[in-house]
Design a protein around this motif. Structure first.
Motif, mmCIF file in Angstrom:
data_model
loop_
_atom_site.group_PDB
_atom_site.id
_atom_site.type_symbol
_atom_site.label_atom_id
_atom_site.label_comp_id
_atom_site.label_asym_id
_atom_site.label_seq_id
_atom_site.Cartn_x
_atom_site.Cartn_y
_atom_site.Cartn_z
ATOM 1 N N LYS A 178 0.667 -0.926 0.083
ATOM 2 C CA LYS A 178 -0.037 0.261 -0.300
ATOM 3 C C LYS A 178 0.871 1.519 0.113
ATOM 4 O O LYS A 178 0.488 2.325 -0.240
ATOM 5 C CB LYS A 178 -0.917 -0.107 1.167
ATOM 6 N N ALA A 179 2.240 0.820 0.091
ATOM 7 C CA ALA A 179 3.325 2.399 0.521
ATOM 8 C C ALA A 179 3.636 2.617 -1.340
ATOM 9 O O ALA A 179 3.474 1.871 -2.222
ATOM 10 C CB ALA A 179 4.494 2.070 0.062
ATOM 11 N N ALA A 180 2.975 4.094 -1.070
ATOM 12 C CA ALA A 180 2.815 5.450 -1.798
ATOM 13 C C ALA A 180 4.523 4.985 -2.687
ATOM 14 O O ALA A 180 5.857 5.179 -2.445
ATOM 15 C CB ALA A 180 2.605 6.814 -2.038
ATOM 16 N N ASP A 181 4.557 5.256 -4.782
ATOM 17 C CA ASP A 181 5.831 5.250 -4.805
ATOM 18 C C ASP A 181 6.889 4.383 -4.786
ATOM 19 O O ASP A 181 8.099 5.108 -4.940
ATOM 20 C CB ASP A 181 6.185 7.168 -4.706
ATOM 21 N N PHE A 182 6.677 3.266 -4.974
ATOM 22 C CA PHE A 182 7.536 2.348 -4.706
ATOM 23 C C PHE A 182 8.093 1.519 -5.937
ATOM 24 O O PHE A 182 7.601 2.121 -6.838
ATOM 25 C CB PHE A 182 6.763 0.899 -3.897
ATOM 26 N N ILE A 183 9.299 1.817 -6.083
ATOM 27 C CA ILE A 183 10.687 1.451 -6.946
ATOM 28 C C ILE A 183 10.393 0.061 -8.061
ATOM 29 O O ILE A 183 10.850 -0.350 -6.471
ATOM 30 C CB ILE A 183 11.690 1.760 -6.591
ATOM 31 N N VAL A 184 10.456 -0.410 -8.497
ATOM 32 C CA VAL A 184 10.218 -1.706 -9.264
ATOM 33 C C VAL A 184 10.244 -1.166 -10.497
ATOM 34 O O VAL A 184 10.067 -0.411 -11.529
ATOM 35 C CB VAL A 184 9.070 -2.135 -9.506
ATOM 36 N N GLU A 185 12.369 -1.348 -11.040
ATOM 37 C CA GLU A 185 12.824 -0.355 -12.259
ATOM 38 C C GLU A 185 14.116 -1.486 -12.835
ATOM 39 O O GLU A 185 14.219 -2.311 -11.932
ATOM 40 C CB GLU A 185 13.121 0.512 -12.352
ATOM 41 N N GLN A 186 14.764 -1.400 -14.178
ATOM 42 C CA GLN A 186 15.729 -2.343 -14.549
ATOM 43 C C GLN A 186 16.653 -1.240 -15.368
ATOM 44 O O GLN A 186 16.184 -0.143 -15.157
ATOM 45 C CB GLN A 186 14.853 -2.831 -16.360
ATOM 46 N N SER A 225 20.382 -5.148 -14.451
ATOM 47 C CA SER A 225 20.321 -4.934 -13.010
ATOM 48 C C SER A 225 18.881 -4.292 -12.213
ATOM 49 O O SER A 225 17.869 -3.728 -13.004
ATOM 50 C CB SER A 225 21.329 -4.250 -11.857
ATOM 51 N N ILE A 226 18.137 -5.141 -11.806
ATOM 52 C CA ILE A 226 16.885 -4.799 -10.820
ATOM 53 C C ILE A 226 16.496 -4.012 -9.571
ATOM 54 O O ILE A 226 17.116 -5.040 -8.738
ATOM 55 C CB ILE A 226 15.770 -6.241 -11.166
ATOM 56 N N LEU A 227 16.264 -3.517 -9.481
ATOM 57 C CA LEU A 227 16.070 -3.167 -8.362
ATOM 58 C C LEU A 227 14.475 -2.467 -7.839
ATOM 59 O O LEU A 227 13.489 -2.173 -8.627
ATOM 60 C CB LEU A 227 16.622 -0.914 -8.212
ATOM 61 N N VAL A 228 13.935 -3.096 -6.967
ATOM 62 C CA VAL A 228 12.675 -3.016 -5.765
ATOM 63 C C VAL A 228 12.968 -2.681 -4.760
ATOM 64 O O VAL A 228 14.070 -3.457 -3.427
ATOM 65 C CB VAL A 228 12.460 -4.949 -5.724
ATOM 66 N N SER A 229 12.009 -2.266 -4.656
ATOM 67 C CA SER A 229 12.679 -0.321 -3.592
ATOM 68 C C SER A 229 11.991 0.263 -2.900
ATOM 69 O O SER A 229 10.732 0.843 -3.631
ATOM 70 C CB SER A 229 13.684 0.358 -3.674
ATOM 71 N N SER A 230 11.891 0.657 -1.672
ATOM 72 C CA SER A 230 10.878 1.546 -0.745
ATOM 73 C C SER A 230 11.544 2.556 -1.951
ATOM 74 O O SER A 230 12.501 2.910 -1.730
ATOM 75 C CB SER A 230 11.040 1.964 0.512
ATOM 76 N N ASP A 231 10.614 4.078 -1.512
ATOM 77 C CA ASP A 231 11.159 5.281 -2.400
ATOM 78 C C ASP A 231 11.960 5.709 -1.188
ATOM 79 O O ASP A 231 11.521 5.801 0.140
ATOM 80 C CB ASP A 231 9.279 6.151 -2.659
ATOM 81 N N LYS A 232 12.773 6.168 -1.616
ATOM 82 C CA LYS A 232 14.067 6.896 -0.844
ATOM 83 C C LYS A 232 13.693 8.741 -0.116
ATOM 84 O O LYS A 232 13.546 8.567 0.797
ATOM 85 C CB LYS A 232 15.246 7.403 -1.704
ATOM 86 N N THR A 233 11.915 8.891 -0.839
ATOM 87 C CA THR A 233 11.859 9.910 -0.421
ATOM 88 C C THR A 233 11.098 10.291 0.378
ATOM 89 O O THR A 233 10.908 11.410 1.295
ATOM 90 C CB THR A 233 11.233 11.182 -1.478
ATOM 91 N N THR A 234 10.534 8.573 1.391
ATOM 92 C CA THR A 234 9.722 9.030 1.744
ATOM 93 C C THR A 234 10.234 8.610 2.804
ATOM 94 O O THR A 234 11.030 8.005 3.440
ATOM 95 C CB THR A 234 8.278 8.204 2.035
ATOM 96 N N PRO A 235 9.862 9.360 4.441
ATOM 97 C CA PRO A 235 10.404 8.800 5.956
ATOM 98 C C PRO A 235 10.214 7.102 6.014
ATOM 99 O O PRO A 235 9.432 6.702 5.600
ATOM 100 C CB PRO A 235 9.601 9.744 6.421
ATOM 101 N N TRP A 236 11.592 6.447 6.236
ATOM 102 C CA TRP A 236 11.832 4.782 6.051
ATOM 103 C C TRP A 236 10.261 4.664 6.685
ATOM 104 O O TRP A 236 9.960 4.152 6.665
ATOM 105 C CB TRP A 236 12.753 4.522 7.216
ATOM 106 N N LEU A 237 10.407 5.325 8.432
ATOM 107 C CA LEU A 237 8.978 4.538 9.514
ATOM 108 C C LEU A 237 8.346 4.865 8.413
ATOM 109 O O LEU A 237 6.877 4.254 9.187
ATOM 110 C CB LEU A 237 9.015 5.094 10.737
#
Length: 252
Positions: A40-48, A52-64
């Motif tokens: 349900k997190a907004a701006d989740f990253i899934v990209e090539q 290389s494939i990156l699957v990541s929470s958005d860095k601009t969103t506070p970690w918690l």
């Protein structure tokens, strides 16, 4: 829900970064990496990025505030995997290439890897086999190798047991508290240091063992000598320094 399918060449490099949730990696088709993310997190990253494939929470969103995610990846055999999570179990049921996992908490279960590095604060790790090198660092958590490990094994734990079924690797284990058992050891040299914990080592028959053992409190248990008519097939050096705990060497 996010779903992406990427075309890759050879062995791709897959990186996963999460705050919480679950990561699963399954055997997929050669030349493709399929990623599904339930979050349900907004701006989740899934990209090539190239291969290389990156699957990541958005860095601009506070970690918690990033929330949790359930990540399922289907990748070809031999893919490299890097995972960094705060709290999430990691599972993989295929043979991977180079694997590097960092986690604060969450269990890890892998079928196999060419090389494996794990750093965890809390959580158990279980792996089927490692072909070249295993490096395990833990504040609290057990390590279990179900099948075999080759090349080198380096383990450092504050608290946790270590079990290895079969290895011919160079072994170095340092632990503050925890027992160590290697069911079958065919390597040339092993070194153990422990504040509290016992060591149980199985060595095949017709092995000539050189011992350098220092026990402050505990017993050293050795097997009966073999017949002098049996020529040794291997030379094994074992060094151990245990403050509290026994050391047992068995013939297997």
């Amino acid at each position: 829900m996010i779903h992406e399918n990427f075309s890759v060449e050879g062995s791709p490099d897959i990186e996963v970064r999460l705050e919480a949730g679950r990561v699963e990696v399954h055997r997929g088709e050669p030349g493709t990496v399929d990623v599904t993310v339930d979050t349900k997190a907004a701006d989740f990253i899934v990209e090539q990025r190239g291969n290389s494939i990156l699957v990541s929470s958005d860095k601009t969103t506070p970690w918690l505030s990033r929330g949790s995610a359930y990540v399922v990846i289907r990748a070809p055999e031999g893919a490299d995997l890097r995972v960094a999570v705060a709290s999430a179990p990691v599972r993989a049921d295929l043979t991977l290439g180079k694997v590097d996992i960092k986690t604060a908490s969450g269990d890890i279960e892998l079928d196999g890897a060419e090389s494996l590095a794990i750093k965890t604060a809390s959580g158990d790790a279980e792996v089927g086999r490692v072909e070249h090198a295993l490096n395990f660092t833990s504040a609290s958590g057990d390590l279990r190798v179900r099948e075999s490990c080759h090349g080198s094994v380096a383990v450092s734990t504050a608290s946790g047991d270590v079990y290895i079924e079969d290895t011919d690797a160079s072994v170095t284990v340092n632990t503050a508290s925890g027992d160590l058992r290697i069911s079958r050891y065919t390597g040339r040299g092993a070194s153990f240091k422990a504040m509290s914990g016992s060591v149980d080592l199985g060595i095949p028959r017709r092995s000539e063992v050189s011992l350098d053992v220092n026990l402050l409190s505990g017993k050293l248990r050795l097997p009966e000598p073999e017949s002098s008519q049996d020529e040794p097939e291997r030379q094994v050096s074992v060094r151990a320094k245990l403050v509290s705990g026994n050391m047992t060497i068995n013939r297997v």
